[in-house]
Design an enzyme around this catalytic site. Structure first.
Site, PDB file in Angstrom:
ATOM      1  CD1 TRP A   6      -1.764  -2.345   1.987  1.00 37.57           C
ATOM      2  CD2 TRP A   6      -2.739  -1.648   0.102  1.00 37.57           C
ATOM      3  NE1 TRP A   6      -2.628  -3.335   1.575  1.00 37.57           N
ATOM      4  CE2 TRP A   6      -3.233  -2.940   0.428  1.00 37.57           C
ATOM      5  CE3 TRP A   6      -3.211  -1.016  -1.049  1.00 37.57           C
ATOM      6  CZ2 TRP A   6      -4.178  -3.601  -0.357  1.00 37.57           C
ATOM      7  CZ3 TRP A   6      -4.139  -1.671  -1.839  1.00 37.57           C
ATOM      8  CH2 TRP A   6      -4.621  -2.945  -1.486  1.00 37.57           C
ATOM      9  CG  ASP A  17      -2.944   3.859   4.670  1.00 41.62           C
ATOM     10  OD1 ASP A  17      -3.927   3.617   5.399  1.00 41.62           O
ATOM     11  OD2 ASP A  17      -2.719   3.243   3.608  1.00 41.62           O
ATOM     12  CE  LYS A  56      -7.716  -3.491   5.736  1.00 40.64           C
ATOM     13  NZ  LYS A  56      -7.414  -4.661   4.919  1.00 40.64           N
TER      14      LYS A  56
END
Length: 355
Positions: free
Chosen positions: A101, A168, A192
């Site tokens: 990511w 992030d 999540k």
């Protein structure tokens, strides 16, 4: 039959949250309408949006000068939206490359300025968090990924810098207390620890905005969404509502300190078994192990089919590792309880006994 859901995301949610969400699908707040069909301008949802924003502020103890947004497009849209809003073409930003990511964030940011990769752990299959790298003082910002879902690493200590930090936090938001004043932007996909897929939390320090020279499309301008309280366009009503319910569940279960205690106990138990059991080994460096995504492999791959039969018989789901790493990945987000950890440990011990 109880299923033990170790999926990396969309991930496990508290059962009480799922039940309340299901009730809202058929009759939202006594309106006789489904939450899937109510107006986002109606008083009921406006109240829930306000509550969701309030819970973010309360749980994270947000200082003055920060704004909260619920946006669409996933955390992946923030890979370009953040640099678009912060970085002029002639300015530089620093990125730490710690996984899939972060590398995607680097790729997107290159369209908006000079991107410097300060350090990377790619050569070692992202099995650790780089340390000891230099952070130039003239950077517009430093971008970090706090937890690397695929590789099972986590930043446990922020680097010491005066440069603004963007982070992030998609896979560890609300899992532990953090000092928000050390960040200028925090963003996180919901799926999540916060709710279902479909909304992304963005927290922005207001003073960092308004300095770019480029013309920003209205939908990609943070200020647009701040001014309209996340309702410039129709927001993702159901994901925001379920996120609100999940944050309320976190608050009712000890807040972020309670989540940290719960997550420490789960991670310690599982890593202890991985280190003890001769049939398994961890992927991530010990000092950088994630408390959200526990990655490990078999020391003898010939036992893979046998282990699959064992954990399937115990109703363990979603434990297969990402294709880029292989092995196994137990995602043990907030809603995973100790019972699930103990069932997984029992599967590992059963394989050992039958070896």
């Amino acid at each position: 039959m109880k299923i033990y859901n170790f999926s990396a995301g969309p991930a496990i949610l508290p059962q009480s949250v799922i039940q309340k969400a299901a009730e809202a699908v058929t009759n939202y707040q006594g309106t006789g309408l489904s939450i899937l069909e109510v107006s986002h301008r109606g008083s009921e949802f406006v109240s829930d949006m306000d509550k969701a924003i309030s819970l973010v502020r309360e749980l994270l103890n947000l200082p003055e000068g920060y704004e909260v947004m619920f946006l669409t497009g996933g955390a992946s849209s923030q890979f370009f939206m953040a640099p678009m809003n912060l970085l002029n073409d002639n300015e530089s930003a620093g990125y730490l490359d710690t996984g899939t990511w972060s590398s995607k964030a680097i790729k997107e940011a290159k369209a908006y300025g000079n991107i410097k990769v300060l350090a990377s752990s790619k050569d070692s299959t992202y099995n650790h968090i780089p340390k000891g790298y230099d952070i130039p003082s003239d950077l517009k910002y430093l971008h970090l990924t706090s937890n690397n879902t695929i590789y099972g690493t986590q930043i446990h200590n922020l680097p010491n810098t005066s440069v603004p930090v963007i982070c992030d936090m998609s896979s560890d938001i609300f899992s532990r207390p953090i000092d928000v004043s050390k960040y200028d932007i925090i963003y996180a996909g919901a799926q999540k620890n916060m709710g279902p897929a479909g909304t992304t939390l963005v927290i922005v320090k207001k003073s960092i905005l308004g300095h770019v020279k480029r013309q920003l499309p209205s939908m990609l301008d943070y200020q647009t969404h701040i001014d309209n309280v996340s309702m410039f366009n129709t927001p993702p009503v159901f994901p925001v509502y379920v996120s609100m319910l999940t944050m309320q569940w976190i608050k009712d279960n000890g807040g972020l300190k309670g989540m940290a205690k719960r997550n420490d106990e789960k991670a310690n138990a599982l890593y202890t078994e991985i280190d003890r059991n001769p049939l398994f080994k961890g992927h991530a460096a010990v000092e950088d192990r994630s408390k959200m995504n526990v990655t490990f492999t078999l020391t003898d791959e010939s036992k893979s089919d046998e282990f699959t039969k064992i954990y399937n018989s115990l109703n363990i789901s979603g434990i297969e590792g990402h294709r880029s790493v292989g092995g196994y990945r137990a995602s043990i987000y907030n809603a995973m309880d100790m019972e699930g950890i103990n069932v997984l440990i029992s599967a590992m011990q059963k394989l050992e006994k039958e070896a």
